[in-house]
Design a protein around this motif. Structure first.
Motif, PDB file in Angstrom:
ATOM      1  N   GLY A 249       0.815  -1.212   0.000  1.00  0.00           N
ATOM      2  CA  GLY A 249       0.000   0.000   0.000  1.00  0.00           C
ATOM      3  C   GLY A 249       0.847   1.261   0.000  1.00  0.00           C
ATOM      4  N   ILE A 250       1.937   1.243   0.737  1.00  0.00           N
ATOM      5  CA  ILE A 250       2.853   2.385   0.763  1.00  0.00           C
ATOM      6  C   ILE A 250       3.493   2.571  -0.608  1.00  0.00           C
ATOM      7  CG2 ILE A 250       5.041   3.238   1.722  1.00  0.00           C
ATOM      8  CD1 ILE A 250       4.145   1.824   4.379  1.00  0.00           C
ATOM      9  N   ILE A 251       3.935   1.486  -1.208  1.00  0.00           N
ATOM     10  CA  ILE A 251       4.540   1.565  -2.541  1.00  0.00           C
ATOM     11  C   ILE A 251       3.514   2.084  -3.545  1.00  0.00           C
ATOM     12  CG2 ILE A 251       5.548   0.232  -4.440  1.00  0.00           C
ATOM     13  CD1 ILE A 251       6.656  -1.680  -2.201  1.00  0.00           C
ATOM     14  N   LEU A 252       2.292   1.573  -3.460  1.00  0.00           N
ATOM     15  CA  LEU A 252       1.228   1.999  -4.370  1.00  0.00           C
ATOM     16  C   LEU A 252       0.957   3.497  -4.232  1.00  0.00           C
ATOM     17  CD1 LEU A 252      -1.018   1.353  -6.406  1.00  0.00           C
ATOM     18  CD2 LEU A 252      -2.481   0.773  -4.466  1.00  0.00           C
ATOM     19  N   ALA A 253       0.830   3.977  -3.018  1.00  0.00           N
ATOM     20  CA  ALA A 253       0.548   5.400  -2.800  1.00  0.00           C
ATOM     21  C   ALA A 253       1.652   6.279  -3.378  1.00  0.00           C
ATOM     22  CB  ALA A 253       0.374   5.678  -1.309  1.00  0.00           C
ATOM     23  N   ASN A 254       2.893   5.883  -3.164  1.00  0.00           N
ATOM     24  CA  ASN A 254       4.005   6.667  -3.696  1.00  0.00           C
ATOM     25  C   ASN A 254       4.077   6.602  -5.216  1.00  0.00           C
ATOM     26  OD1 ASN A 254       5.693   7.968  -1.499  1.00  0.00           O
ATOM     27  ND2 ASN A 254       5.351   5.928  -0.668  1.00  0.00           N
ATOM     28  N   ALA A 255       3.796   5.453  -5.797  1.00  0.00           N
ATOM     29  CA  ALA A 255       3.812   5.326  -7.255  1.00  0.00           C
ATOM     30  C   ALA A 255       2.695   6.162  -7.880  1.00  0.00           C
ATOM     31  CB  ALA A 255       3.677   3.863  -7.662  1.00  0.00           C
ATOM     32  N   GLU A 256       1.517   6.164  -7.239  1.00  0.00           N
ATOM     33  CA  GLU A 256       0.420   6.983  -7.751  1.00  0.00           C
ATOM     34  C   GLU A 256       0.758   8.470  -7.652  1.00  0.00           C
ATOM     35  OE1 GLU A 256      -3.453   4.140  -6.967  1.00  0.00           O
ATOM     36  OE2 GLU A 256      -2.771   5.433  -5.332  1.00  0.00           O
TER      37      GLU A 256
ATOM     38  N   ARG B 183       5.581   9.302 -16.239  1.00  0.00           N
ATOM     39  CA  ARG B 183       4.218   8.848 -15.941  1.00  0.00           C
ATOM     40  C   ARG B 183       4.017   7.398 -16.353  1.00  0.00           C
ATOM     41  NH1 ARG B 183       3.274  14.101 -17.310  1.00  0.00           N
ATOM     42  NH2 ARG B 183       2.861  13.648 -19.492  1.00  0.00           N
ATOM     43  N   ALA B 184       4.573   7.026 -17.499  1.00  0.00           N
ATOM     44  CA  ALA B 184       4.439   5.650 -17.988  1.00  0.00           C
ATOM     45  C   ALA B 184       5.147   4.669 -17.054  1.00  0.00           C
ATOM     46  CB  ALA B 184       4.990   5.532 -19.405  1.00  0.00           C
ATOM     47  N   ARG B 185       6.334   5.025 -16.601  1.00  0.00           N
ATOM     48  CA  ARG B 185       7.068   4.152 -15.675  1.00  0.00           C
ATOM     49  C   ARG B 185       6.332   4.020 -14.350  1.00  0.00           C
ATOM     50  NH1 ARG B 185      13.286   6.160 -16.730  1.00  0.00           N
ATOM     51  NH2 ARG B 185      13.543   5.088 -18.727  1.00  0.00           N
ATOM     52  N   ALA B 186       5.822   5.133 -13.836  1.00  0.00           N
ATOM     53  CA  ALA B 186       5.076   5.087 -12.582  1.00  0.00           C
ATOM     54  C   ALA B 186       3.799   4.263 -12.749  1.00  0.00           C
ATOM     55  CB  ALA B 186       4.748   6.506 -12.118  1.00  0.00           C
ATOM     56  N   ALA B 187       3.154   4.377 -13.910  1.00  0.00           N
ATOM     57  CA  ALA B 187       1.940   3.596 -14.177  1.00  0.00           C
ATOM     58  C   ALA B 187       2.255   2.101 -14.187  1.00  0.00           C
ATOM     59  CB  ALA B 187       1.309   4.029 -15.496  1.00  0.00           C
ATOM     60  N   GLN B 188       3.429   1.731 -14.682  1.00  0.00           N
ATOM     61  CA  GLN B 188       3.841   0.319 -14.665  1.00  0.00           C
ATOM     62  C   GLN B 188       4.013  -0.169 -13.228  1.00  0.00           C
ATOM     63  OE1 GLN B 188       7.373   0.439 -17.124  1.00  0.00           O
ATOM     64  NE2 GLN B 188       6.269  -0.471 -18.861  1.00  0.00           N
ATOM     65  N   VAL B 189       4.578   0.672 -12.383  1.00  0.00           N
ATOM     66  CA  VAL B 189       4.751   0.300 -10.974  1.00  0.00           C
ATOM     67  C   VAL B 189       3.381   0.149 -10.321  1.00  0.00           C
ATOM     68  CG1 VAL B 189       5.667   1.020  -8.731  1.00  0.00           C
ATOM     69  CG2 VAL B 189       7.019   1.380 -10.807  1.00  0.00           C
ATOM     70  N   VAL B 190       2.466   1.074 -10.582  1.00  0.00           N
ATOM     71  CA  VAL B 190       1.114   1.002 -10.026  1.00  0.00           C
ATOM     72  C   VAL B 190       0.463  -0.314 -10.435  1.00  0.00           C
ATOM     73  CG1 VAL B 190      -1.216   1.986 -10.159  1.00  0.00           C
ATOM     74  CG2 VAL B 190       0.757   3.490  -9.821  1.00  0.00           C
TER      75      VAL B 190
ATOM     76  N   SER C 240       4.569  13.523 -12.233  1.00  0.00           N
ATOM     77  CA  SER C 240       5.633  13.431 -13.227  1.00  0.00           C
ATOM     78  C   SER C 240       5.476  14.525 -14.281  1.00  0.00           C
ATOM     79  CB  SER C 240       5.616  12.077 -13.938  1.00  0.00           C
ATOM     80  OG  SER C 240       6.379  11.151 -13.240  1.00  0.00           O
ATOM     81  N   ALA C 241       6.603  15.118 -14.603  1.00  0.00           N
ATOM     82  CA  ALA C 241       6.588  16.214 -15.565  1.00  0.00           C
ATOM     83  C   ALA C 241       6.542  15.728 -17.008  1.00  0.00           C
ATOM     84  CB  ALA C 241       7.820  17.095 -15.356  1.00  0.00           C
TER      85      ALA C 241
END
Length: 75
Positions: free
Chosen positions: A31-38, A50-57, A44-45
């Motif tokens: 949950g902590i990882i998810l919140a930070n990835a979101e 944004r695409a990399r963070a979306a992959q983590v989510v 993201s600028a």
């Protein structure tokens, strides 16, 4: 006189409790990882970030689903 009921948990209850605690801790960490990835995805600028963070989510959500399935199978 009736003997007192034994309210102590059995070995199986102890194992179930330990597994429950383990899954609870895992879910908290995910949950902590998810919140930070979101948050990273939202802030993201650039599109690449944004695409990399979306992959983590997506991966974290998949991991949470897998953990839930494991927990249900081990009951």
């Amino acid at each position: 006189m009736m003997p007192a009921a034994d309210n102590r948990p059995s070995a199986a209850d102890d194992e179930t409790g330990e597994l429950g605690l383990l899954f609870h801790r895992l879910n908290n960490q995910l949950g902590i990882i998810l919140a930070n990835a979101e948050l990273l995805e939202a802030k993201s600028a650039d599109e690449m970030g944004r695409a990399r963070a979306a992959q983590v989510v997506a991966s974290v959500l998949d991991a949470m689903t897998t953990a839930r399935e494991l927990r249900l199978r081990l009951r």
